[in-house]
Design a protein around this motif. Structure first.
Motif, mmCIF file in Angstrom:
data_model
loop_
_atom_site.group_PDB
_atom_site.id
_atom_site.type_symbol
_atom_site.label_atom_id
_atom_site.label_comp_id
_atom_site.label_asym_id
_atom_site.label_seq_id
_atom_site.Cartn_x
_atom_site.Cartn_y
_atom_site.Cartn_z
ATOM 1 N N PHE A 50 1.270 -1.259 0.280
ATOM 2 C CA PHE A 50 -0.008 -0.065 -0.071
ATOM 3 C C PHE A 50 1.010 1.157 0.080
ATOM 4 N N ILE A 53 1.482 1.657 -3.527
ATOM 5 C CA ILE A 53 0.069 2.468 -4.315
ATOM 6 C C ILE A 53 0.837 3.877 -4.011
ATOM 7 N N GLY A 163 -7.115 9.855 4.675
ATOM 8 C CA GLY A 163 -7.386 8.900 3.000
ATOM 9 C C GLY A 163 -8.257 8.076 2.854
ATOM 10 N N SER A 164 -9.056 9.396 3.050
ATOM 11 C CA SER A 164 -10.984 7.698 2.839
ATOM 12 C C SER A 164 -10.844 6.295 3.212
ATOM 13 N N THR A 165 -10.530 6.037 4.206
ATOM 14 C CA THR A 165 -10.413 5.264 4.433
ATOM 15 C C THR A 165 -12.428 5.017 4.552
ATOM 16 N N ASN A 168 -13.818 2.764 2.369
ATOM 17 C CA ASN A 168 -13.852 1.257 2.213
ATOM 18 C C ASN A 168 -15.500 0.263 2.971
ATOM 19 N N TYR A 208 -6.286 3.281 -9.154
ATOM 20 C CA TYR A 208 -6.964 1.148 -8.941
ATOM 21 C C TYR A 208 -6.048 0.491 -9.175
ATOM 22 N N THR A 215 -0.816 -2.122 -7.801
ATOM 23 C CA THR A 215 -2.194 -2.161 -7.077
ATOM 24 C C THR A 215 -2.809 -4.053 -7.535
ATOM 25 N N PHE A 218 -1.138 -5.453 -4.803
ATOM 26 C CA PHE A 218 -1.407 -5.984 -3.623
ATOM 27 C C PHE A 218 -2.893 -6.463 -3.062
ATOM 28 N N MET A 254 -12.810 -3.300 -6.322
ATOM 29 C CA MET A 254 -11.846 -4.500 -6.691
ATOM 30 C C MET A 254 -12.164 -5.948 -6.777
ATOM 31 N N GLU A 282 -12.520 -5.428 -2.485
ATOM 32 C CA GLU A 282 -12.517 -3.700 -1.859
ATOM 33 C C GLU A 282 -13.456 -3.329 -2.545
ATOM 34 N N SER A 284 -14.568 0.771 -2.445
ATOM 35 C CA SER A 284 -13.803 2.110 -2.285
ATOM 36 C C SER A 284 -14.456 3.154 -3.027
HETATM 37 C C1 AVJ Z 1 -6.055 2.581 1.921
HETATM 38 C C2 AVJ Z 1 -8.731 2.275 1.657
HETATM 39 C C3 AVJ Z 1 -8.007 4.334 1.185
HETATM 40 O O1 AVJ Z 1 -9.517 2.930 -0.664
HETATM 41 O O2 AVJ Z 1 -8.046 3.874 -2.061
HETATM 42 C C4 AVJ Z 1 -4.878 1.695 -2.666
HETATM 43 C C5 AVJ Z 1 -6.932 1.094 -0.440
HETATM 44 N N1 AVJ Z 1 -7.297 0.103 -2.278
HETATM 45 N N2 AVJ Z 1 -5.672 1.290 -3.722
HETATM 46 C C6 AVJ Z 1 -8.092 3.193 -1.553
HETATM 47 C C7 AVJ Z 1 -6.296 1.082 -1.872
HETATM 48 C C8 AVJ Z 1 -6.178 0.048 -3.671
HETATM 49 C C9 AVJ Z 1 -6.687 2.945 -0.036
HETATM 50 N N3 AVJ Z 1 -7.336 3.175 0.996
#
Ligand code: AVJ
Length: 328
Positions: A50, A53, A163-165, A168, A208, A215, A218, A254, A282, A284
């Motif tokens: 990450f 990334i 981080g815009s977590t 998720n 992504y 990615t 990842f 993803m 995932e 996002s």
């Molecule tokens: C860490 C959740 C903000 O969703 O952009 C990055 C994780 N996944 N590339 C996102 C992520 C694929 C990232 N976050």
């Protein structure tokens, strides 16, 4: 309940298998649309990937949010004021935390994270950068209310969730988290939260699915992790990384798509997939000004200010805890 130091947050069996990981993988692979929660990406390998990334030219969120914190630090500091205890949801290994802390003159810094080793390492690094600032890490699952250290009980709080977590999570889970944050932070708390914005589909898909394939690695590392930790024999080379834009839900998804018919075993359980079938790994979610406001309101937070980067790719919202009312 306070999390005592050394308290076991990760439940392992006699062989050291993370029981929650195994339960999530076995349940997720048994679903008609196979799915594994994104939180399991982040073993040591996944955390490093990450970080890689965020260095890719296509992955704009980290740079955009850092730009906001840098460009608007004076306005942000002005609205937050000095003397707050900053409670970060996640252990703040990024460059964003020092940017915030040096902008606002906080009274304490309390990082919350479920991964204790990571938490202690990043806390030590921050304490060194900010001599005189009490750094009080708490090992906890912040999806539920967390009991903060007594030292900060009477201080006004600022939650920090970069981080815009939040993206998720599906809306229901995100709302639960925002409500837990209000309980953790207490009365008159503020929350500074990063929320990525809806934009051109090509830009999102590239972010992504970077050209260097980081990615993809990842995403595929999740299968490697299952093989490493759960006594599994998934043929990783038979899977392809795919990023998809789900328009009705305004989110990037993803997936790991089977390139051919495959069958494999995980912890003694047999699974089979057809060519083209996928494991959803995932979500996002991407927001607009309106949808971000709606989500925050559902969780009991009222936006006070909102900043974006110059290119309007990413937003940082400052919100105030607001008692729920059924009518405006
Ligand atoms: C860490 C959740 C903000 O969703 O952009 C990055 C994780 N996944 N590339 C996102 C992520 C694929 C990232 N976050």
């Amino acid at each position: 309940m306070t999390t005592a130091p050394g308290l076991q947050l990760v439940n392992r069996d006699a062989d050291g298998v993370d029981l929650a990981f195994r339960a999530d993988v076995l349940a997720g692979l048994a679903e008609p649309q196979k799915a594994i929660p994104a939180r399991w990406f982040y073993d040591d390998e996944g955390s490093q990937l990450f970080e890689d990334i965020t260095q890719q030219p296509e992955y704009y969120p980290t740079r955009a949010e850092t730009e906001i914190l840098t460009q608007h630090s004076a306005a942000i500091a002005d609205l937050i004021g000095p003397g707050r205890a900053v409670v970060e949801f996640g252990s703040g290994s990024s460059v964003k935390t020092p940017l915030l802390l040096s902008a606002i003159a906080p009274s304490a810094y309390v990082p919350l994270d479920i991964a204790g080793d990571f938490l202690r390492a990043s806390s030590a690094a921050l304490a060194e950068k900010f001599p005189g600032l009490p750094v009080l890490p708490v090992e906890a699952d912040f999806m539920r209310r967390v009991e903060l250290p007594a030292e900060v009980a009477d201080l006004p709080k600022l939650g920090f969730f970069p981080g815009s977590t939040i993206g998720n999570m599906i809306a229901r889970t995100a709302t639960d988290l925002l409500r837990s944050m209000r309980e953790t932070l207490g009365e008159s708390a503020l929350l500074l939260i990063g929320m990525d914005l809806v934009k051109d589909e090509d830009v999102l898909l590239a972010a992504y699915d970077d050209a260097a394939g980081v990615t993809a690695r990842f995403n595929l590392n999740l299968l490697e992790r299952i093989n490493r930790e759960l006594d599994a024999d998934i043929p990783v080379a038979s899977f392809a990384h795919e990023a998809r834009w789900n328009d009705p839900f305004a989110r990037i998804e993803m997936h790991l798509v089977a390139r051919e018919d495959v069958s494999f075993t995980v912890s003694g359980q047999r699974f089979a997939m057809r060519a083209g079938e996928s494991i959803h790994t995932e979500n996002s979610h991407k927001f607009t000004k309106r949808s971000s406001q709606q989500l925050l309101a559902a969780g009991g937070w009222e936006p006070r200010a909102r900043w974006t980067d110059e290119a309007k790719r990413f937003s940082l919202v400052l919100a105030e805890s607001r008692p729920p009312r059924s009518a405006p």
